[in-house]
Design a protein around this motif. Structure first.
Motif, mmCIF file in Angstrom:
data_model
loop_
_atom_site.group_PDB
_atom_site.id
_atom_site.type_symbol
_atom_site.label_atom_id
_atom_site.label_comp_id
_atom_site.label_asym_id
_atom_site.label_seq_id
_atom_site.Cartn_x
_atom_site.Cartn_y
_atom_site.Cartn_z
ATOM 1 N N LEU A 154 0.814 -1.214 0.000
ATOM 2 C CA LEU A 154 0.000 0.000 0.000
ATOM 3 C C LEU A 154 0.849 1.266 0.000
ATOM 4 O O LEU A 154 0.305 2.373 -0.055
ATOM 5 N N GLY A 155 2.167 1.103 0.074
ATOM 6 C CA GLY A 155 3.050 2.256 0.099
ATOM 7 C C GLY A 155 3.211 2.882 1.465
ATOM 8 O O GLY A 155 3.719 4.012 1.576
ATOM 9 N N VAL A 156 2.794 2.174 2.524
ATOM 10 C CA VAL A 156 2.946 2.696 3.880
ATOM 11 C C VAL A 156 4.427 2.687 4.241
ATOM 12 O O VAL A 156 5.093 1.661 4.096
ATOM 13 N N PRO A 157 4.989 3.788 4.708
ATOM 14 C CA PRO A 157 6.403 3.787 5.079
ATOM 15 C C PRO A 157 6.621 3.003 6.370
ATOM 16 O O PRO A 157 5.970 3.263 7.385
ATOM 17 N N LEU A 158 7.534 2.057 6.315
ATOM 18 C CA LEU A 158 7.776 1.128 7.419
ATOM 19 C C LEU A 158 9.213 1.236 7.907
ATOM 20 O O LEU A 158 10.143 1.417 7.113
ATOM 21 N N ALA A 159 9.379 1.091 9.215
ATOM 22 C CA ALA A 159 10.714 1.023 9.811
ATOM 23 C C ALA A 159 10.708 -0.052 10.885
ATOM 24 O O ALA A 159 9.658 -0.406 11.441
ATOM 25 N N LEU A 160 11.882 -0.576 11.158
ATOM 26 C CA LEU A 160 12.089 -1.556 12.224
ATOM 27 C C LEU A 160 12.924 -0.900 13.311
ATOM 28 O O LEU A 160 13.917 -0.231 13.008
ATOM 29 N N LEU A 161 12.521 -1.091 14.562
ATOM 30 C CA LEU A 161 13.292 -0.596 15.698
ATOM 31 C C LEU A 161 13.424 -1.732 16.698
ATOM 32 O O LEU A 161 12.461 -2.106 17.358
ATOM 33 N N SER A 162 14.636 -2.288 16.800
ATOM 34 C CA SER A 162 14.844 -3.498 17.588
ATOM 35 C C SER A 162 16.026 -3.351 18.529
ATOM 36 O O SER A 162 17.084 -2.856 18.134
ATOM 37 N N ASN A 163 15.841 -3.788 19.769
ATOM 38 C CA ASN A 163 16.973 -3.999 20.658
ATOM 39 C C ASN A 163 17.640 -5.294 20.237
ATOM 40 O O ASN A 163 17.072 -6.378 20.415
ATOM 41 N N ALA A 164 18.822 -5.180 19.655
ATOM 42 C CA ALA A 164 19.487 -6.355 19.111
ATOM 43 C C ALA A 164 20.973 -6.091 18.968
ATOM 44 O O ALA A 164 21.384 -4.967 18.658
ATOM 45 N N PRO A 165 21.799 -7.129 19.162
ATOM 46 C CA PRO A 165 23.247 -6.966 19.047
ATOM 47 C C PRO A 165 23.704 -6.812 17.602
ATOM 48 O O PRO A 165 22.958 -7.085 16.657
ATOM 49 N N VAL A 166 24.950 -6.403 17.443
ATOM 50 C CA VAL A 166 25.478 -6.049 16.132
ATOM 51 C C VAL A 166 25.521 -7.249 15.190
ATOM 52 O O VAL A 166 25.124 -7.144 14.016
ATOM 53 N N THR A 167 26.000 -8.385 15.663
ATOM 54 C CA THR A 167 26.101 -9.561 14.787
ATOM 55 C C THR A 167 24.725 -9.958 14.260
ATOM 56 O O THR A 167 24.552 -10.259 13.073
#
Length: 198
Positions: A98-111
């Motif tokens: 639908l063209g909705v702008p999406l982002a991910l925000l996660s507490n996660a380590p570098v590897t």
């Protein structure tokens, strides 16, 4: 159209199904392993794989070689990545279509972040924000400000499975919702986006 920001752990992923295998690999009970495993704050803030597994080893009376650290890290990351929640992935795909702008925000380590960035579902996100890359983590005030600056908007609908993170996002001025399931989120989003496919 406002941004929708998703958490990763227990939203896109299941609760890590590799934990019993990791406990068995170390020869300890699942209860003892989990008590050590979930002490991940420093790891999520950019700590090394070696430091994280040394902390677990210290709790369990074990030590790990560099090869063992690589093996354990690979098993851990595979547990989080190999079997995503298909209903959540479908919702993400429908929003992207639908063209909705999406982002991910996660507490996660570098590897983990480097592996997750190449997962098939990751291509639907315009931005992938991992705490380990920033040396900050949810629910720190700074991570909401960083993400708003990155995406160029504070008009955000955010889903996370932890109430503390929802509360932090609300304090930052985001519209934040506690994640319970993809089906429940789809119902919430229907009012805003109308023609989401079921």
């Amino acid at each position: 159209m406002r941004w929708i920001v998703f958490d990763f752990g227990e939203v896109i992923s299941r609760r890590n199904p590799a934990l019993p295998a990791l406990a068995a690999r170390l020869g300890v009970s699942l209860e003892a392993f989990e008590a050590a495993y979930w002490d991940r704050d420093a790891y999520d803030r950019g700590g090394s794989d070696a430091s994280y597994w040394a902390l677990i080893g210290s709790s369990l009376g074990l030590s790990f070689s560099a090869d063992e650290v690589r093996e354990l890290t690979a098993l851990d990351n595979a547990g989080w990545l190999d079997d995503p929640v298909l209903e959540t992935v479908a919702l993400i795909e429908d929003l992207a279509a639908l063209g909705v702008p999406l982002a991910l925000l996660s507490n996660a380590p570098v590897t983990f972040a480097r592996l997750a960035s190449s997962a098939p579902w990751a291509g639907h996100f315009r931005h992938l924000v991992f705490s380990g890359d920033l040396a900050m983590a949810k629910p720190d005030a700074s991570i909401w400000a960083h993400t708003s600056s990155l995406i160029g908007s504070s008009d955000v609908l955010f889903f996370d499975d932890r109430q503390s993170n929802v509360d932090g996002a609300l304090l930052a001025g985001w519209d934040a919702r506690l994640w319970t399931s993809a089906a429940a989120a789809r119902v919430e989003l229907l009012a805003e986006f109308g023609d989401l496919r079921a």
